[in-house]
Design a protein around this motif. Structure first.
Motif, mmCIF file in Angstrom:
data_model
loop_
_atom_site.group_PDB
_atom_site.id
_atom_site.type_symbol
_atom_site.label_atom_id
_atom_site.label_comp_id
_atom_site.label_asym_id
_atom_site.label_seq_id
_atom_site.Cartn_x
_atom_site.Cartn_y
_atom_site.Cartn_z
ATOM 1 N N MET A 211 0.803 -1.231 0.000
ATOM 2 C CA MET A 211 0.000 0.000 0.000
ATOM 3 C C MET A 211 0.833 1.277 0.000
ATOM 4 N N ILE A 212 1.903 1.311 0.797
ATOM 5 C CA ILE A 212 2.680 2.542 0.899
ATOM 6 C C ILE A 212 3.644 2.682 -0.270
ATOM 7 N N TYR A 213 4.282 1.598 -0.689
ATOM 8 C CA TYR A 213 5.166 1.676 -1.850
ATOM 9 C C TYR A 213 4.440 2.224 -3.090
ATOM 10 N N PRO A 214 3.260 1.678 -3.433
ATOM 11 C CA PRO A 214 2.562 2.247 -4.588
ATOM 12 C C PRO A 214 2.176 3.710 -4.400
ATOM 13 N N LEU A 215 1.796 4.090 -3.178
ATOM 14 C CA LEU A 215 1.496 5.504 -2.925
ATOM 15 C C LEU A 215 2.737 6.360 -3.161
ATOM 16 N N ALA A 216 3.861 5.909 -2.601
ATOM 17 C CA ALA A 216 5.104 6.653 -2.781
ATOM 18 C C ALA A 216 5.496 6.720 -4.248
ATOM 19 N N ARG A 217 5.337 5.606 -4.943
ATOM 20 C CA ARG A 217 5.655 5.564 -6.372
ATOM 21 C C ARG A 217 4.747 6.497 -7.165
ATOM 22 N N HIS A 218 3.468 6.525 -6.814
ATOM 23 C CA HIS A 218 2.505 7.384 -7.510
ATOM 24 C C HIS A 218 2.831 8.863 -7.314
ATOM 25 N N PHE A 219 3.053 9.257 -6.078
ATOM 26 C CA PHE A 219 3.284 10.670 -5.796
ATOM 27 C C PHE A 219 4.714 11.093 -6.118
ATOM 28 N N GLY A 220 5.637 10.118 -6.233
ATOM 29 C CA GLY A 220 7.009 10.456 -6.575
ATOM 30 C C GLY A 220 7.196 10.723 -8.048
ATOM 31 N N GLY A 221 6.257 10.271 -8.881
ATOM 32 C CA GLY A 221 6.352 10.505 -10.317
ATOM 33 C C GLY A 221 7.210 9.455 -10.999
ATOM 34 N N GLU A 222 7.179 9.467 -12.297
ATOM 35 C CA GLU A 222 7.951 8.509 -13.080
ATOM 36 C C GLU A 222 9.444 8.819 -12.980
ATOM 37 N N GLN A 223 10.223 7.766 -12.763
ATOM 38 C CA GLN A 223 11.671 7.923 -12.691
ATOM 39 C C GLN A 223 12.316 6.764 -13.443
ATOM 40 N N SER A 224 13.386 7.034 -14.154
ATOM 41 C CA SER A 224 14.067 5.965 -14.881
ATOM 42 C C SER A 224 14.591 4.929 -13.906
ATOM 43 N N GLY A 225 14.411 3.665 -14.279
ATOM 44 C CA GLY A 225 14.883 2.578 -13.437
ATOM 45 C C GLY A 225 13.884 2.141 -12.394
ATOM 46 N N ASP A 226 12.808 2.909 -12.162
ATOM 47 C CA ASP A 226 11.788 2.506 -11.204
ATOM 48 C C ASP A 226 10.820 1.516 -11.845
ATOM 49 N N LEU A 227 10.172 0.725 -11.021
ATOM 50 C CA LEU A 227 9.173 -0.210 -11.503
ATOM 51 C C LEU A 227 7.823 0.487 -11.603
ATOM 52 N N SER A 228 6.980 0.027 -12.524
ATOM 53 C CA SER A 228 5.612 0.511 -12.575
ATOM 54 C C SER A 228 4.877 0.010 -11.343
ATOM 55 N N ILE A 229 3.743 0.630 -11.023
ATOM 56 C CA ILE A 229 3.011 0.256 -9.821
ATOM 57 C C ILE A 229 2.585 -1.216 -9.849
ATOM 58 N N PRO A 230 1.948 -1.718 -10.942
ATOM 59 C CA PRO A 230 1.567 -3.139 -10.932
ATOM 60 C C PRO A 230 2.763 -4.070 -10.778
ATOM 61 N N LYS A 231 3.863 -3.757 -11.479
ATOM 62 C CA LYS A 231 5.031 -4.634 -11.386
ATOM 63 C C LYS A 231 5.687 -4.523 -10.020
ATOM 64 N N LEU A 232 5.650 -3.319 -9.428
ATOM 65 C CA LEU A 232 6.203 -3.127 -8.096
ATOM 66 C C LEU A 232 5.474 -3.996 -7.082
ATOM 67 N N ILE A 233 4.135 -4.004 -7.153
ATOM 68 C CA ILE A 233 3.355 -4.816 -6.232
ATOM 69 C C ILE A 233 3.642 -6.297 -6.440
ATOM 70 N N ALA A 234 3.718 -6.692 -7.721
ATOM 71 C CA ALA A 234 3.883 -8.123 -8.038
ATOM 72 C C ALA A 234 5.266 -8.638 -7.675
ATOM 73 N N THR A 235 6.280 -7.798 -7.771
ATOM 74 C CA THR A 235 7.648 -8.282 -7.583
ATOM 75 C C THR A 235 8.309 -7.778 -6.305
#
Length: 329
Positions: free
Chosen positions: A151-175
């Motif tokens: 829950m918090i990682y996707p929130l942080a990822r969403h509000f942090g914006g797109e960054q090179s080398g970061d995972l997308s939200i669905p892939k972040l949750i899955a992996t």
């Protein structure tokens, strides 16, 4: 001062020294702010992982303890998502909103504060309950970490914006459970499995105070890294944010915890009494140092995160902590 309180006081002093050392190292240009990221990565993945495994190995294997699996995700999700619209109304941008949501959802439940407080102050007159209280607290902080990944990682990822080398939200949750950032969670699972299988805990580790040494090593990594990002002059910039987090941490979450435990006690198999005391103590804990680490790792406002963490921790020391020590000591 009794030995347990003295032990906790010494640990707090050590934390403050580590924080000041990190702050001084940056001010003297000995280390740059960027050094905080690898320090926090090593601390979260390896040191905290070892503490999780060893502590949860000693968790009493009772079915009633499974209530923690239901309780802790609620204590993460409800405050984290509830503060998002409030932060927007305060005029926070995306990165600041992510910091406030992360700070509201994650508390300093681990061995850098909450778990150590339970370990020292819930030990009982004979000191025998300290290890069990620690196991409950570590179980809770690891469940918080699991809920944070989902829950918090996707929130942080969403509000942090797109960054090179970061995972997308669905892939972040899955992996997320298969990368080193989640190693503490894997170690926690191993510890629980060992406990429920009845594998004997190696008591020789107690003879060499391994848990205590890991406490201090983890505290060094956490607080020294935060010190590298800390700007004391920023504290006055976020008065409304400080007030919001204080209300959430020292009133909202404790009331939510009491309400949830009241419902649990209506069931045929309530949480053990010691476990309930741990949940209540942990409910008053301030912003987690993980909130600063997540801000660093997910490109949120790291300076704001450090400031909110510091002020909220100071408020905790001035307000809830004396009451808890008077109640428990």
């Amino acid at each position: 001062m009794d030995p347990r309180t003295a032990q906790f006081t010494a640990f707090c002093v050590f934390n403050a020294v580590c924080l000041a050392a990190g702050y001084g190292a940056r001010r003297k240009n000995l280390l740059g702010e960027h050094t905080a990221r690898p320090i926090h990565f090593i601390t979260v993945s390896f040191v905290w992982g070892a503490v999780a495994l060893l502590s949860l190995w000693r968790l009493p294997p009772l079915n009633a303890n499974l209530w923690l699996i239901a309780i802790e995700p609620l204590l993460v999700a409800v405050p984290a998502f509830a503060v998002v619209p409030i932060a927007r109304r305060l005029g926070c941008d995306n990165k600041q909103t992510g910091v406030i949501a992360t700070s509201a959802g994650l508390g300093n439940l681990g061995f850098t504060l909450g778990a150590y407080l339970c370990y020292t102050l819930l030990a009982g007159p004979d000191g025998q309950q300290g290890e069990a209280a620690l196991a409950y607290a570590v179980a809770q902080v690891n469940l918080m970490a699991m809920a944070g990944v989902l829950m918090i990682y996707p929130l942080a990822r969403h509000f942090g914006g797109e960054q090179s080398g970061d995972l997308s939200i669905p892939k972040l949750i899955a992996t997320s459970f298969f990368d080193l950032r989640a190693l503490m969670v894997h170690c926690a699972i191993v510890g629980v499995v060992l406990a429920y299988l009845g594998v004997p805990y190696p008591l020789v580790l107690d003879d060499y105070h391994v848990i205590d040494l890991l406490f201090y090593l983890g505290a060094f990594g956490g607080y020294f890294g935060i010190g590298l990002r800390l700007r004391l002059g920023d504290a006055r910039m976020y008065l409304r944010e400080h007030t919001l987090l204080a209300a959430v941490k020292f009133a909202g979450i404790p009331l939510l915890s009491v309400g949830i435990l009241a419902l649990v006690n209506l069931t045929p198999v309530p949480l053990a009494a010691l476990g309930q005391r741990v949940v209540i103590v942990e409910a008053f804990m301030p912003v987690a140092i993980q909130s600063v680490m997540i801000a660093n790792l997910f490109h949120l406002d790291g300076r704001m995160a450090s400031t909110l963490w510091l002020v909220n921790t100071v408020l905790f020391v001035l307000l809830p902590l004396p009451i808890l020590v008077f109640w428990l000591a």
